[in-house]
Design an enzyme around this catalytic site. Structure first.
Site, PDB file in Angstrom:
ATOM      1  CG  HIS A 143      -1.778  -0.726   1.381  1.00 31.81           C
ATOM      2  ND1 HIS A 143      -3.110  -0.904   0.374  1.00 31.81           N
ATOM      3  CD2 HIS A 143      -2.262  -2.175   1.673  1.00 31.81           C
ATOM      4  CE1 HIS A 143      -4.261  -1.818   0.182  1.00 31.81           C
ATOM      5  NE2 HIS A 143      -3.014  -2.857   1.457  1.00 31.81           N
ATOM      6  CB  THR A 195      14.061  -5.461   4.028  1.00 34.86           C
ATOM      7  OG1 THR A 195      15.309  -5.496   4.306  1.00 34.86           O
ATOM      8  CG2 THR A 195      13.123  -6.061   5.172  1.00 34.86           C
ATOM      9  CE  LYS A 196      18.755  -2.291   2.904  1.00 38.62           C
ATOM     10  NZ  LYS A 196      19.605  -2.261   3.911  1.00 38.62           N
TER      11      LYS A 196
END
Ligand SMILES: CC(C)(COP(=O)(O)OP(=O)(O)OC[C@H]1O[C@@H](n2cnc3c(N)ncnc32)[C@H](O)[C@@H]1OP(=O)(O)O)[C@@H](O)C(=O)NCCC(=O)NCCS
Length: 234
Positions: A143, A195-196
């Protein structure tokens, strides 16, 4: 609750009947919902189609992981536009959302364990022989979070492809976030949040996932896993 853009490309609100018409004065973000999008989001027919997909998908994916049932699950996803390789194992309880026009590619001998969730709105590619552990979630959309504090409900969705290489092991209870690439032969330790990007032939772990150690790439040729008697969790 499942998020709007993940489920059926709805751009505002949820699928539980609480979708609201946006008011331009209440959502001045840079990615507002158009009137057409909002109309589609609130359309009972669109909601019916999305919920029908979920109902059929969850019934099909509740089947056990006998080879015949796995082939039924693969055919179902192919009918929805996905590319599914050979001998893919889908444990019961796998949940895959695949909005029209999105990309889902799963290579040969991939193994999706109990409770795996894949939301393919932004596209998901998984290379051959990759193992995805129990209750791991792979997400390809966020979102939008407006800087000005206006409602996320109206702010739209950003989609980003997730690419997971071949011969990867993602252990139990991991979360892979949108836009991440996990290189060939990498291992993601249990409970990690990726996250990476993850380099090939590394072991990463933790929240957020960090390098734990490196592996040596194999130089030997692979046998088809079922012929070699290995691969799936039993
Ligand atoms: C990654 C794993 C395979 C162990 O790999 P390993 O290279 O043998 O790691 P080690 O146990 O030697 O630990 C090495 C370091 O990584 C850390 N580490 C291990 N697992 C970790 C995890 N899940 N999260 C964060 N850090 C972890 C250890 O604490 C250790 O750190 P230190 O050097 O600071 O002490 C294992 O920890 C794991 O996560 N297994 C998954 C089990 C699972 O999900 N099974 C279901 C199959 S679908």
């Amino acid at each position: 609750m499942f998020c709007s853009g993940e489920e059926g490309d709805i751009v505002a609100g949820r699928l539980d009947g609480t979708i609201q018409e946006p008011s331009p004065s209440t959502h001045p973000s840079s990615n507002p919902v158009s009137a057409t999008d909002a109309k589609r989001a609130t359309s009972p027919w669109h909601r019916f189609l999305v919920v029908s997909y979920e109902t059929v998908m969850s019934a099909v994916f509740a089947l056990p992981r006998y080879p015949f049932c796995n082939s039924v699950k693969g055919r179902f996803l192919r009918c929805m536009g996905a590319k599914i390789g050979k001998r893919v194992v889908f444990y019961p309880g796998v949940w895959i959302t695949l909005p029209p026009g999105s990309t889902l590619e799963i290579g040969d001998d991939v193994d999706l364990a109990l409770g795996v969730m894949i939301t393919a709105a932004g596209g998901v590619r998984i290379g051959e022989r990759t193992l995805i552990g129990f209750r791991t979630h792979i997400h390809s959309a966020n979102h939008v979070i407006p800087d000005d504090g206006s409602p996320i409900f109206y702010s739209g969705v950003e989609k980003e492809m997730v690419t997971i290489g071949k011969d990867v092991w993602i252990a139990a209870n991991c979360t892979v976030l949108p836009g991440v690439t996990i290189g060939e032969g990498a291992v993601v330790a249990a409970g990690s949040v990726v996250t990476k990007d993850v380099e090939a032939y590394t072991v990463v772990g933790g929240v957020p996932a960090k390098l734990l150690r490196r592996r040596e790439p194999s130089r030997s040729a692979y046998l088809p896993v079922r012929a070699a008697g290995s691969g799936s969790r039993g």
